[in-house]
Design a protein around this motif. Sequence first.
Motif, mmCIF file in Angstrom:
data_model
loop_
_atom_site.group_PDB
_atom_site.id
_atom_site.type_symbol
_atom_site.label_atom_id
_atom_site.label_comp_id
_atom_site.label_asym_id
_atom_site.label_seq_id
_atom_site.Cartn_x
_atom_site.Cartn_y
_atom_site.Cartn_z
ATOM 1 N N ALA A 16 -14.535 9.486 -23.338
ATOM 2 C CA ALA A 16 -14.753 10.883 -22.967
ATOM 3 C C ALA A 16 -14.377 11.113 -21.505
ATOM 4 O O ALA A 16 -14.762 10.339 -20.619
ATOM 5 C CB ALA A 16 -16.212 11.261 -23.190
ATOM 6 N N GLN A 17 -13.609 12.161 -21.265
ATOM 7 C CA GLN A 17 -13.183 12.550 -19.923
ATOM 8 C C GLN A 17 -12.511 11.391 -19.175
ATOM 9 O O GLN A 17 -12.689 11.212 -17.982
ATOM 10 C CB GLN A 17 -14.389 13.063 -19.117
ATOM 11 C CG GLN A 17 -15.016 14.317 -19.713
ATOM 12 C CD GLN A 17 -16.194 14.810 -18.914
ATOM 13 O OE1 GLN A 17 -16.772 14.074 -18.112
ATOM 14 N NE2 GLN A 17 -16.555 16.071 -19.121
ATOM 15 N N THR A 18 -11.756 10.616 -19.900
ATOM 16 C CA THR A 18 -11.041 9.489 -19.311
ATOM 17 C C THR A 18 -9.558 9.813 -19.257
ATOM 18 O O THR A 18 -8.986 10.293 -20.236
ATOM 19 C CB THR A 18 -11.258 8.202 -20.139
ATOM 20 O OG1 THR A 18 -12.658 7.909 -20.174
ATOM 21 C CG2 THR A 18 -10.520 7.027 -19.515
ATOM 22 N N SER A 19 -8.927 9.524 -18.124
ATOM 23 C CA SER A 19 -7.491 9.764 -17.995
ATOM 24 C C SER A 19 -6.713 8.735 -18.797
ATOM 25 O O SER A 19 -7.231 7.685 -19.178
ATOM 26 C CB SER A 19 -7.085 9.709 -16.519
ATOM 27 O OG SER A 19 -7.380 8.428 -15.974
ATOM 28 N N THR A 20 -5.455 9.041 -19.053
ATOM 29 C CA THR A 20 -4.610 8.133 -19.821
ATOM 30 C C THR A 20 -3.515 7.553 -18.942
ATOM 31 O O THR A 20 -3.135 8.127 -17.927
ATOM 32 C CB THR A 20 -3.970 8.858 -21.021
ATOM 33 O OG1 THR A 20 -3.236 9.989 -20.546
ATOM 34 C CG2 THR A 20 -5.037 9.304 -22.008
ATOM 35 N N ILE A 21 -3.022 6.418 -19.365
ATOM 36 C CA ILE A 21 -1.919 5.757 -18.671
ATOM 37 C C ILE A 21 -0.619 6.451 -19.077
ATOM 38 O O ILE A 21 -0.341 6.628 -20.268
ATOM 39 C CB ILE A 21 -1.859 4.263 -19.045
ATOM 40 C CG1 ILE A 21 -3.176 3.558 -18.688
ATOM 41 C CG2 ILE A 21 -0.683 3.589 -18.344
ATOM 42 C CD1 ILE A 21 -3.503 3.580 -17.220
ATOM 43 N N ARG A 22 0.163 6.836 -18.114
ATOM 44 C CA ARG A 22 1.375 7.596 -18.392
ATOM 45 C C ARG A 22 2.636 6.750 -18.434
ATOM 46 O O ARG A 22 3.660 7.185 -18.962
ATOM 47 C CB ARG A 22 1.552 8.708 -17.347
ATOM 48 C CG ARG A 22 0.324 9.579 -17.126
ATOM 49 C CD ARG A 22 -0.251 10.112 -18.432
ATOM 50 N NE ARG A 22 0.670 10.993 -19.147
ATOM 51 C CZ ARG A 22 0.468 11.425 -20.383
ATOM 52 N NH1 ARG A 22 -0.575 11.021 -21.066
ATOM 53 N NH2 ARG A 22 1.333 12.243 -20.935
ATOM 54 N N ARG A 23 2.589 5.553 -17.836
ATOM 55 C CA ARG A 23 3.772 4.695 -17.835
ATOM 56 C C ARG A 23 3.360 3.267 -18.166
ATOM 57 O O ARG A 23 2.381 2.746 -17.632
ATOM 58 C CB ARG A 23 4.502 4.731 -16.479
ATOM 59 C CG ARG A 23 5.057 6.108 -16.118
ATOM 60 C CD ARG A 23 5.872 6.054 -14.823
ATOM 61 N NE ARG A 23 7.166 5.418 -15.035
ATOM 62 C CZ ARG A 23 8.251 6.069 -15.474
ATOM 63 N NH1 ARG A 23 8.190 7.358 -15.755
ATOM 64 N NH2 ARG A 23 9.395 5.451 -15.618
ATOM 65 N N LEU A 24 4.107 2.669 -19.043
ATOM 66 C CA LEU A 24 3.887 1.291 -19.453
ATOM 67 C C LEU A 24 5.213 0.547 -19.360
ATOM 68 O O LEU A 24 6.266 1.150 -19.515
ATOM 69 C CB LEU A 24 3.365 1.247 -20.902
ATOM 70 C CG LEU A 24 1.981 1.870 -21.130
ATOM 71 C CD1 LEU A 24 1.743 2.084 -22.619
ATOM 72 C CD2 LEU A 24 0.896 0.988 -20.534
ATOM 73 N N PRO A 25 5.184 -0.762 -19.139
ATOM 74 C CA PRO A 25 4.063 -1.702 -19.160
ATOM 75 C C PRO A 25 3.216 -1.677 -17.889
ATOM 76 O O PRO A 25 3.604 -1.072 -16.875
ATOM 77 C CB PRO A 25 4.759 -3.051 -19.331
ATOM 78 C CG PRO A 25 6.088 -2.867 -18.679
ATOM 79 C CD PRO A 25 6.484 -1.439 -18.968
ATOM 80 N N ARG A 26 2.075 -2.387 -17.949
ATOM 81 C CA ARG A 26 1.165 -2.479 -16.823
ATOM 82 C C ARG A 26 1.533 -3.704 -15.986
ATOM 83 O O ARG A 26 1.459 -4.841 -16.476
ATOM 84 C CB ARG A 26 -0.287 -2.624 -17.310
ATOM 85 C CG ARG A 26 -0.800 -1.485 -18.183
ATOM 86 C CD ARG A 26 -1.062 -0.233 -17.393
ATOM 87 N NE ARG A 26 -2.074 -0.420 -16.357
ATOM 88 C CZ ARG A 26 -3.384 -0.287 -16.574
ATOM 89 N NH1 ARG A 26 -3.836 0.016 -17.786
ATOM 90 N NH2 ARG A 26 -4.239 -0.449 -15.578
ATOM 91 N N PRO A 27 1.934 -3.513 -14.731
ATOM 92 C CA PRO A 27 2.297 -4.660 -13.881
ATOM 93 C C PRO A 27 1.127 -5.637 -13.751
ATOM 94 O O PRO A 27 -0.024 -5.242 -13.563
ATOM 95 C CB PRO A 27 2.618 -4.004 -12.530
ATOM 96 C CG PRO A 27 2.993 -2.599 -12.871
ATOM 97 C CD PRO A 27 2.124 -2.229 -14.036
#
Length: 301
Positions: A272-283
């Motif tokens: 809830a009310q959590t932002s999302t990752i917009r670019r992957l992969p995760r360094p």
Amino acid sequence: FFFSSRRRHTRLQGDWSSDVCSSDLKTERENMSEFVVPKRFRYLAPIETELVRVGRNGDGGYVISPESLEKTEALVSLGLSTDWSFDTDFLNRRRGIHYRGVDRSSGFLVHLVAGMRAFLKSPLSYAAAGNSLSVASRFLLLVPPLQMPRRRRFLRKWVRPIVVDKKRDISLSDVLHSIPVMSGVFLKIDIEGGEYELLPEVLSIAARNDNYFSGICVEFHDVTNREAEFHRLVQQLQSIFAIVHVHANNFVTSDSDFPIVVEMSFAKVNSAQTSTIRRLPRPGLDFPNNPSIPEIELSFE
């Protein structure tokens, strides 16, 4: 149809740690091919949450929620083939939990016989024979033959929604019933397309017992050819779990607008009310499955 982990990938043999320096991250970012994720796939953007890599840096490792790891009382791994670095690392972090590995194409005797056949076929094939024998010996570390109590077991069978041959097949429910826990099961699925037939049962179990699964990671295959099934199953999973990570497998090239094979991790975390990752992969967390070609970057922007 049979479900197995018929991996055609060359495995990385490197360190499992995810420590990388800034120069490595810069080089990693430069050596990528990018997919701008089309709108119909953008719901896959994972939530921003703490993550940990389990398994080797490369094909066979997965990025999961540490909360899932901490809540796990049993690990069920469907599809091993010759790589169980995820299983080994997971069990080292959660010592004493129950374990079930399932794969008709794997096991100590399978790899031992493969090594002997390679040698008998050509006594000069020391490398192939030695590799199979090495894999067999590593398997004994995963499932030791003498255990007191016997918490780790390997089932050399195909996992199927409907059992046709009891000597070769086993249902997911039978695998789960062999584990003396009622909650906290982490499920890893890498069965080369069989996930589409198996996940409805997973969803049914999760709907009946909200705490049964501590987390799930799945490698989805043939995504672009089975897109309708993919969307339906992932959206059903998303109604119970949060998507915490997505990674595109670069062993399989795509001529479509989305990767053909993707690794996804799901967890019971408050989204809830959590932002999302917009670019992957995760360094520092993600590494290419195939280190000889560029990593696949996913942009949800």
